[in-house]
Each structure stands twice: as C-alpha cells, then as structure tokens.
Design an enzyme around this catalytic site. Sequence first.
Site, short mmCIF file in Angstrom:
data_model
loop_
_atom_site.label_atom_id
_atom_site.label_comp_id
_atom_site.label_asym_id
_atom_site.label_seq_id
_atom_site.Cartn_x
_atom_site.Cartn_y
_atom_site.Cartn_z
N HIS A 76 0.79 -1.22 0.00
CA HIS A 76 0.00 0.00 0.00
C HIS A 76 0.83 1.28 0.00
O HIS A 76 0.31 2.35 0.35
CB HIS A 76 -0.98 0.00 1.18
CG HIS A 76 -2.24 -0.74 0.88
ND1 HIS A 76 -3.37 -0.12 0.42
CD2 HIS A 76 -2.52 -2.06 0.92
CE1 HIS A 76 -4.31 -1.03 0.21
NE2 HIS A 76 -3.82 -2.22 0.51
N ASP A 103 -7.34 3.99 9.31
CA ASP A 103 -8.71 3.83 8.83
C ASP A 103 -8.91 2.54 8.05
O ASP A 103 -10.03 2.05 7.94
CB ASP A 103 -9.10 5.03 7.95
CG ASP A 103 -9.31 6.28 8.77
OD1 ASP A 103 -9.65 6.17 9.96
OD2 ASP A 103 -9.13 7.39 8.22
N GLU A 151 -12.96 12.60 13.38
CA GLU A 151 -12.37 12.93 12.08
C GLU A 151 -13.26 13.96 11.38
O GLU A 151 -14.22 14.46 11.95
CB GLU A 151 -12.19 11.67 11.22
CG GLU A 151 -11.07 10.77 11.67
CD GLU A 151 -10.60 9.80 10.60
OE1 GLU A 151 -11.02 9.96 9.42
OE2 GLU A 151 -9.81 8.89 10.92
#
Length: 556
Positions: free
Chosen positions: A126, A187, A308
């Site tokens: 990632h 997340d 958030e």
Amino acid sequence: MLRGFFLWLLPSLLKKKMRFPPIGFLRPSSIPFIASLVVLFLACLTSNISLCLPIVPSSLETLPVDGHFSFQGIEYAARDFGNQYQFLPQAVLHPKSVSDIATTIKHVWQMGPGSELTVAARGHGHSLQGQAQAHQGVVINMESLQGTEMQFYTGNFPYVDVSGGELWINVLHESLKYGLAPKSWTDYLHLTVGGTLSNAGISGQAFRHGPQISNVHRLEVVTGIDLWKELGAGKGEAINCSKKKNGDLFHSVLGGLGQFGIITRARISLEPAPKMVKWIRVLYSDFSTFTRDQEYLISAENTFDYIEGFAIINRTGLLNNWRSSFNPQDPVQASQFKSDGKILFCLELTKNFNPENTHINQEVESLLSQLSYIPSTLFLSEVPYIDFLDRVHVSEVKLRSKGLWEVPHPWLNLLVPKSKIHHFAGEVFGKILKDSSNGPILIYPVNKSKWDNRTSAVIPEEDIFYLVAFLSSAVPSSKGTDGLEYILSQNKKILDYCKTTRLGVKQYLPHYTTQEEWKAHFGPHWEVFAQRKSAYDPLAILAPGHRIFQKATPFL
C-alpha cells in the site's frame, strides 16, 4: 486514513474503462540498439563469458534460508497502491523465519559498497510512490511471516506480540477473542504492523492515544549492519529494543520509513474492546465553527472516542448518499438540504458502548448539544465495533468488483499547524480545488502531546496540528480533470502554496526526489536522522524506494 477513498465511489470512474497506456519502446531509433542486444545474447549462449551470468541471483540461490527466493514472476513487487512507479527487483524473498531476513541482509552487507544491491521490506503493497520497491534489488515479502503465533498478555496492562508482517485486521480478530483491541488504528486495517509503524499510523483515535507508534512497548528489528555484539542480539538474528533497552534504535525505527531496520515483531498495547459504537455525521457550512468544535472535542475530558472530518466541495445529493449507512434524525429537513455548489465540512464521530449501557443515547445527545453543526444534517448509525473499524473493506470489495481498485492514487497527506489551518483552507478549498469529485478530503486535528518526539516521525512544531489528506483516484486514460496529470498538477499547486507562504506544513507519508528536499523536510532533525542511518545502515542497503540516501555515499 485510507477510509475516505474507499467510501467515495467515483461517478466518473464508474463510467470509464480502466486501462493503462501501453509502453512504446519499439521505435525505429531503438531497432539498432535492440539488434545489438540480440547479438550479445546469442554470443553469451555459445561462450563462457562470466559477465553474461546472473551472478547476484546465483549468490542468493545458495543462501541457507527456511523460505525461498523467487526470480521469475515477481512483477507484483514492482507495483503498489499508488500505481505511479514501477521498479522491478532482481529477487523476492519469501521468509519463513526472521533468520531468513537477517541472513539476506547480512549477505548484501558482506557484498560491500561495490554492490548496488539493496533491500526493501514489502507489506501489503500500500505504498504510494514506490517506497517499498527496490530497483534491481531484493524485496522481502513480509506477509510470508504471517502465521507466527500471536502471544497475548491479559493482565493489568495488556499487550500482544505480533509479527511485523501480520495484518492489523488479523490482530483485531485475535484480540477480540480476549475482549481486547489495540488502542490506535489506521482507517484501513489490511495493512501490516511493520508497515504502519514505519510511518506513524494515524486515525480518529490519535487525538487521545496518539498514533500507533505511541502505543508500542517493544520491537524486534533486523538492521542494515550486524550489531549483535554491540546490542546484545543473537548472532545473525534480530535485535530486541524498547524505550529502556536499545532505546535509540527503538525510537529510530518508529516512524523511520524503514531506513534503520526491518520490524520483524512488535509488542502492541491493548485495551478492553467495546462491542458497539454510535456512528455520527454532521455538517458545517462555516470553517471556523467546524474547527472550533473539532478542537474543543479533542481537548475535552468527556468526549467522543473517534474524531475525524471531511471537506466537501460542490457535491450533489450528499445526504442522500449517507442514507445507505446512516439514519437522519429529522428525515424531512434532511431531504430538503441542498449541498450543490457549496463548500461544506463534515464532522465524523463515534462513541463506544456495550449493550448493557442504557444511557448511551443520553450521553451522545449531551455531547452533541455542545456543538454548532447544521441541525438538519445530523445522521446516526449503530454498528458492531469490528464493523466500524473494518468499514473500509466493504467498499474495497465493491471497488475491486468494478475494476476500480488498481488505478493511480496520487494521494497527498499533509500535517498543517493549527495557527495556519485557516490560511490553508481559504486558499485550497474552493480556489485551488473547485470540487472534491476525485476523492475525499480528510481534515481533523490531533494533539502533539500524544506523540513521542524521540521517534523519527516529523510533525509541525505546534501543540495542535491538522491532518489534511487529499485521497484522489485517477482515471489512467483520462486527460481531463479526473486524470493523473491534472490531479498531480493540483497537488503541486498546494505544495507550492505551502512552501511560498511558509506555513510550516509537513508531509505525512512523505515523498521527495532529492536529498535537499529531504533535508528541508526533516529541518533541524536531519542531522540526527543521518547519524542514525550511519549507525544502523551505513551502506544504505535498506528502503531505497524513499530516495533519501544512495548506497555507499556519505550521509552527513
């Protein structure tokens, strides 16, 4: 932080076929060169010229490892989530033990500065700009270490010992069997432990618990040099380190971008896990009110458990899209709210609870009563704790099914000082960016007091700073506003504005192409960073994809 992209299904992407442009290399001017290569290749077949032999792969093949090396079919190791850079390695190591990693790095070390061979640890792939790639080097597939038994301690200060190649989603599943869970998250949970700890690991819990690197008790690390005598490791094995034992290595590796060692095991702090969460979204039209409420919540003693936010620019039917996961408190007023042509700011919150807590609704109402959001935009949901934490994976599955996963992701993640956030927002939202259709824009504050300044992570020099993350997706074949070139040009405008106005902004998941840029990024911390590199990886074997140091060149 990865959550935003996956929850935002891009209409423009849904309408267009994903296709990468072909690489054209058989131009007329290339033919003589290619012909020369063919002649050289044929000559190698009929002679014993040693230069034609794959010397490095041959030396790797003879290494005594429990796992194995792959030399063919390794193109996947030259790709990542960012889909912008592709650097093919010579080999991929699939380790079955920590000794495999130590043996490989020691072998590269013994080849000396004359060899250009480098080593990169790859987790779940990632990275955004080739950070986990190693051009003509060795990529270590850290996920091969999965399956190593997790060891739990469930006493007064619970923790779990896990492999650096383990996915956080697996850590969650196993921890919940004991009624426990890590304190701080990202997340998106399908990332490796070693990968996020090499950066920081930030999500909506960071205001309270700090990033993931603030919730680690101990690490096991393989450095770029054999330090077993100096630091007390077993010969050829990894080094154990903590705040009290080999503390400099411990703090160097946390947030160290893989420059000082490969994390092979970590001891993660745990806490009692709730069973359910109240999940809430509200909207603001005024940025000052939005940030005031966010800053109040991260400083309050009695507050939410996750905080958030999003910036939303000129989105159509926003609240209708929320109805698939949330319920409006006032359906009539919500249906009349129009988001078209507006710059709005969403505050996203959760409150953890267990079913026996019969006062949870009153607690949430009391906390919300302190805020100044637009009343008609209050949306709520109630979901299991594990479903909230793994919420991104549901969207990931949908995107994969539509062929929208393996597209370029020119993300830009910034840490903006509190004193500059209004200047930043005034220039970026609505001026540089005319809409947010290419992906979500996260924006939320964190407390610097929850970060350990001894780690290698670089953050702004203010007590409160904001994470602002532009999580864009590009249509590979597009030349329009949803194309890679256009999005990168927007990112450059944002970075140029920050630099010109000296906002004191720092990149999170940083990407630079020159050492001078890296020096500017680290600022007064550069000398310490370079000294640590010299101590733990003096040949610059590790993590070449960041382009911070070149192999066997002076660091200071």
